[in-house]
Every structure is written in C-alpha cells, then in structure tokens.
Design a protein around this motif. Structure first.
Motif, short mmCIF file in Angstrom:
data_model
loop_
_atom_site.label_atom_id
_atom_site.label_comp_id
_atom_site.label_asym_id
_atom_site.label_seq_id
_atom_site.Cartn_x
_atom_site.Cartn_y
_atom_site.Cartn_z
N MET A 1 0.83 -1.19 0.00
CA MET A 1 0.00 0.00 0.00
C MET A 1 0.87 1.25 0.00
N LYS A 2 1.96 1.19 0.78
CA LYS A 2 2.85 2.34 0.86
C LYS A 2 3.49 2.62 -0.49
N LYS A 3 3.82 1.58 -1.25
CA LYS A 3 4.43 1.75 -2.57
C LYS A 3 3.45 2.40 -3.54
N ILE A 4 2.16 2.04 -3.44
CA ILE A 4 1.14 2.62 -4.33
C ILE A 4 0.98 4.11 -4.04
N VAL A 5 0.92 4.47 -2.77
CA VAL A 5 0.77 5.87 -2.39
C VAL A 5 1.99 6.67 -2.82
N THR A 6 3.18 6.12 -2.62
CA THR A 6 4.41 6.80 -3.01
C THR A 6 4.46 6.97 -4.53
N THR A 7 4.10 5.96 -5.26
CA THR A 7 4.09 6.03 -6.73
C THR A 7 3.09 7.07 -7.20
N PHE A 8 1.92 7.08 -6.59
CA PHE A 8 0.90 8.07 -6.95
C PHE A 8 1.38 9.49 -6.64
N ALA A 9 2.02 9.69 -5.51
CA ALA A 9 2.52 11.01 -5.13
C ALA A 9 3.60 11.48 -6.11
N ILE A 10 4.51 10.60 -6.48
CA ILE A 10 5.58 10.97 -7.42
C ILE A 10 4.99 11.29 -8.79
N ALA A 11 4.02 10.50 -9.22
CA ALA A 11 3.38 10.76 -10.51
C ALA A 11 2.63 12.09 -10.49
N SER A 12 1.98 12.40 -9.39
CA SER A 12 1.26 13.67 -9.27
C SER A 12 2.21 14.86 -9.32
N VAL A 13 3.31 14.76 -8.60
CA VAL A 13 4.30 15.84 -8.61
C VAL A 13 4.89 16.01 -10.00
N ALA A 14 5.20 14.91 -10.66
CA ALA A 14 5.74 14.98 -12.02
C ALA A 14 4.75 15.62 -12.98
N LEU A 15 3.49 15.29 -12.84
CA LEU A 15 2.46 15.88 -13.69
C LEU A 15 2.33 17.37 -13.46
N VAL A 16 2.37 17.79 -12.22
CA VAL A 16 2.28 19.21 -11.90
C VAL A 16 3.48 19.96 -12.46
N ILE A 17 4.66 19.41 -12.31
CA ILE A 17 5.87 20.07 -12.80
C ILE A 17 5.85 20.19 -14.32
N THR A 18 5.43 19.16 -15.01
CA THR A 18 5.43 19.21 -16.47
C THR A 18 4.33 20.11 -17.02
N SER A 19 3.23 20.25 -16.29
CA SER A 19 2.15 21.09 -16.79
C SER A 19 2.42 22.57 -16.54
N CYS A 20 3.26 22.90 -15.61
CA CYS A 20 3.60 24.29 -15.32
C CYS A 20 4.91 24.66 -16.00
#
Length: 68
Positions: free
Chosen positions: A1-20
């Motif tokens: 579960m911790k790996k899924i949350v960490t993966t989701f958080a990293i993907a979210s941050v990457a998406l925010v950085i690339t969209s801005c």
C-alpha cells in the motif's frame, strides 16, 4: 500500500511540474484580429443595450397598466 501511495505522489508531482512552465508566451493580436474583436464587442454591447431598453419598457408598461 505504501508503494502505491508513493508512486501516486511521485506521478502527481511529475504531472504538476510538467504542466507548469512549458507554456509558450502568448502574442498580441494582429490588426485584423483586433478589428474583429472590437467589432464583436461593439455589436454585443449594442444588443445588450437594446435588450435592456426593451426590458425597461416592459417593466414600465407592466407597472403603469397594473395599477387600478
């Protein structure tokens, strides 16, 4: 579960950085485009003024004819 949350958080941050920040600056309108925009704004304003006058005329007619 911790790996899924960490993966989701990293993907979210990457998406925010690339969209801005990858947006190209917007340019001003050329004279022809600006003339079209000005004409549209003028025509829309005239239509709104006409509608407003018609509404005020209807309101005035309703208030004067409604009194007995």
């Amino acid at each position: 579960m911790k790996k899924i949350v960490t993966t989701f958080a990293i993907a979210s941050v990457a998406l925010v950085i690339t969209s801005c920040g990858s947006e190209t600056p917007k340019t001003d309108l050329n004279q022809e485009e600006q003339a079209v925009v000005d004409s549209t704004v003028y025509n829309d304003q005239a239509a709104m003024d006409s509608a407003e006058k018609a509404i005020h005329a209807m309101i005035g007619a309703d208030t004067t004819s409604g009194e007995e």
